[in-house]
Design a protein around this motif. Structure first.
Motif, short mmCIF file in Angstrom:
data_model
loop_
_atom_site.label_atom_id
_atom_site.label_comp_id
_atom_site.label_asym_id
_atom_site.label_seq_id
_atom_site.Cartn_x
_atom_site.Cartn_y
_atom_site.Cartn_z
N GLY A 78 0.82 -1.21 0.00
CA GLY A 78 0.00 0.00 0.00
C GLY A 78 0.85 1.26 0.00
N TRP A 79 0.18 2.41 0.12
CA TRP A 79 0.88 3.69 0.09
C TRP A 79 1.56 3.96 1.42
CZ3 TRP A 79 2.25 6.35 -3.92
CH2 TRP A 79 1.50 6.29 -5.10
N HIS A 80 2.85 4.30 1.36
CA HIS A 80 3.62 4.66 2.55
C HIS A 80 4.64 5.73 2.18
CE1 HIS A 80 1.99 1.50 5.08
NE2 HIS A 80 1.99 0.78 3.98
N HIS A 81 4.95 6.58 3.14
CA HIS A 81 5.95 7.62 2.93
C HIS A 81 7.29 7.10 3.43
CE1 HIS A 81 8.14 11.42 3.66
NE2 HIS A 81 7.45 11.83 2.61
N VAL A 82 8.32 7.19 2.59
CA VAL A 82 9.67 6.78 2.99
C VAL A 82 10.62 7.95 2.77
CG1 VAL A 82 9.30 4.32 2.57
CG2 VAL A 82 10.22 5.73 0.75
N ALA A 83 11.64 8.01 3.62
CA ALA A 83 12.63 9.08 3.49
C ALA A 83 13.99 8.56 3.95
CB ALA A 83 12.23 10.29 4.33
N VAL A 84 15.03 9.09 3.31
CA VAL A 84 16.41 8.84 3.67
C VAL A 84 17.02 10.19 4.02
CG1 VAL A 84 18.68 8.12 2.84
CG2 VAL A 84 16.63 6.91 2.07
N VAL A 85 17.69 10.25 5.17
CA VAL A 85 18.33 11.49 5.61
C VAL A 85 19.81 11.20 5.84
CG1 VAL A 85 18.41 13.28 7.39
CG2 VAL A 85 16.20 12.27 6.72
N MET A 86 20.67 12.05 5.26
CA MET A 86 22.11 11.98 5.52
C MET A 86 22.55 13.30 6.14
SD MET A 86 23.65 9.81 2.36
CE MET A 86 25.05 9.31 3.35
N ASP A 87 23.21 13.20 7.29
CA ASP A 87 23.59 14.36 8.09
C ASP A 87 25.12 14.40 8.21
OD1 ASP A 87 24.11 16.22 10.12
OD2 ASP A 87 22.31 15.66 11.23
N LEU B 84 16.72 6.11 8.09
CA LEU B 84 15.59 5.67 7.28
C LEU B 84 14.31 6.00 8.04
CD1 LEU B 84 16.39 2.08 5.94
CD2 LEU B 84 15.99 4.14 4.60
N HIS B 85 13.34 6.52 7.31
CA HIS B 85 12.03 6.86 7.90
C HIS B 85 10.94 6.13 7.14
CE1 HIS B 85 13.47 10.41 10.23
NE2 HIS B 85 14.44 10.34 9.33
N LEU B 86 9.96 5.65 7.87
CA LEU B 86 8.77 5.02 7.28
C LEU B 86 7.56 5.67 7.91
CD1 LEU B 86 7.54 2.82 5.46
CD2 LEU B 86 7.73 1.25 7.39
N ASP B 87 6.73 6.29 7.08
CA ASP B 87 5.53 6.99 7.55
C ASP B 87 5.86 8.00 8.64
OD1 ASP B 87 3.87 5.70 5.71
OD2 ASP B 87 3.62 3.98 7.03
N GLY B 88 6.98 8.67 8.49
CA GLY B 88 7.38 9.75 9.38
C GLY B 88 8.25 9.35 10.54
N ALA B 89 8.25 8.09 10.91
CA ALA B 89 9.04 7.64 12.07
C ALA B 89 10.41 7.16 11.63
CB ALA B 89 8.30 6.51 12.78
N THR B 90 11.42 7.46 12.43
CA THR B 90 12.75 6.90 12.19
C THR B 90 12.69 5.42 12.51
OG1 THR B 90 13.82 8.98 12.79
CG2 THR B 90 15.19 7.01 12.82
N VAL B 91 13.01 4.57 11.53
CA VAL B 91 12.96 3.12 11.74
C VAL B 91 14.35 2.49 11.77
CG1 VAL B 91 10.62 2.84 10.86
CG2 VAL B 91 12.56 2.69 9.27
N ALA B 92 15.37 3.25 11.37
CA ALA B 92 16.74 2.73 11.41
C ALA B 92 17.70 3.89 11.22
CB ALA B 92 16.97 1.69 10.33
N SER B 93 18.91 3.73 11.77
CA SER B 93 19.95 4.73 11.57
C SER B 93 21.30 4.03 11.65
CB SER B 93 19.86 5.85 12.61
OG SER B 93 20.05 5.34 13.90
N GLY B 94 22.29 4.68 11.11
CA GLY B 94 23.64 4.13 11.14
C GLY B 94 24.66 5.20 10.82
N VAL B 95 25.91 4.86 11.04
CA VAL B 95 27.00 5.79 10.74
C VAL B 95 27.44 5.60 9.29
CG1 VAL B 95 27.78 5.86 13.14
CG2 VAL B 95 28.76 4.19 11.58
N THR B 96 28.08 6.61 8.77
CA THR B 96 28.59 6.56 7.41
C THR B 96 29.89 7.34 7.32
OG1 THR B 96 28.09 6.98 5.07
CG2 THR B 96 27.25 8.59 6.64
#
Length: 180
Positions: free
Chosen positions: A99-108, A116-128
């Motif tokens: 179904g429809w979901h909002h996804v986002a990737v943020v690099m800081d 990683l965000h799914l439907d506005g919530a942060t669902v995972a993070s990591g170092v780069t």
């Protein structure tokens, strides 16, 4: 083709998983980004085919960044970035539901993290150790297609793709996802 996107977002591009993808003329955009947010509405029916790409921006199979809704039929959503000189940096989150979901990737760049965000919530993070600018001027910038030929083409729909030149906060991503 097109279909209705979530309410208020107009039309969405339909990708058939057979031969449909989009090439974006953004080659110099990524090379200017230290911070980045890419956000998009995804209608993913979980059709057959592993490693389908929501987006894959790069120049080769050794210089890219991509977002896949799942790696295998029960695998995670994954964002990865790599260059010829630095191996793949990965962050995995729960697979994108049907179904429809909002996804986002943020690099800081200040914290050298990716989220990683799914439907506005942060669902995972990591170092780069990599940032989008490290990819240089990219020549193969796709929606629905992979740098790697064996990966399946995306089967689903995409709407309201946005590329920001800053690392949005979780509250800002929630707002994009409809939490108003």
């Amino acid at each position: 083709g097109y279909e209705d996107a979530p309410s208020g977002y107009g039309q969405a591009l339909i990708f058939n998983g057979i031969n449909g993808y989009v090439t974006l003329p953004i080659g110099s955009v990524l090379s200017s980004l230290s911070d980045m947010t890419i956000a998009v509405y995804v209608n993913f029916p979980a059709a057959a085919g592993d490693w389908q790409r929501i987006f894959d921006f790069g120049s080769s199979t050794t210089n890219y960044m991509f977002l896949t809704p799942r790696t295998t039929s029960s695998g995670p959503m994954r964002f990865a970035i790599r260059t010829d000189a630095v191996g793949e940096q990965v962050v995995d989150g729960p697979g994108v539901p049907v179904g429809w979901h909002h996804v986002a990737v943020v690099m800081d760049s200040a914290t050298m993290t990716m989220r990683l965000h799914l439907d506005g919530a942060t669902v995972a993070s990591g170092v780069t150790t990599l940032l989008p600018k490290d990819l240089g001027n990219t020549t193969q910038n796709y929606l629905g297609e992979s740098q790697y030929e064996a990966d399946a083409l995306f089967a689903g729909s995409l709407a309201d793709l946005r590329i920001y030149s800053r690392a949005l906060t979780e509250a800002q991503v929630r707002y994009l996802a409809g939490d108003r």
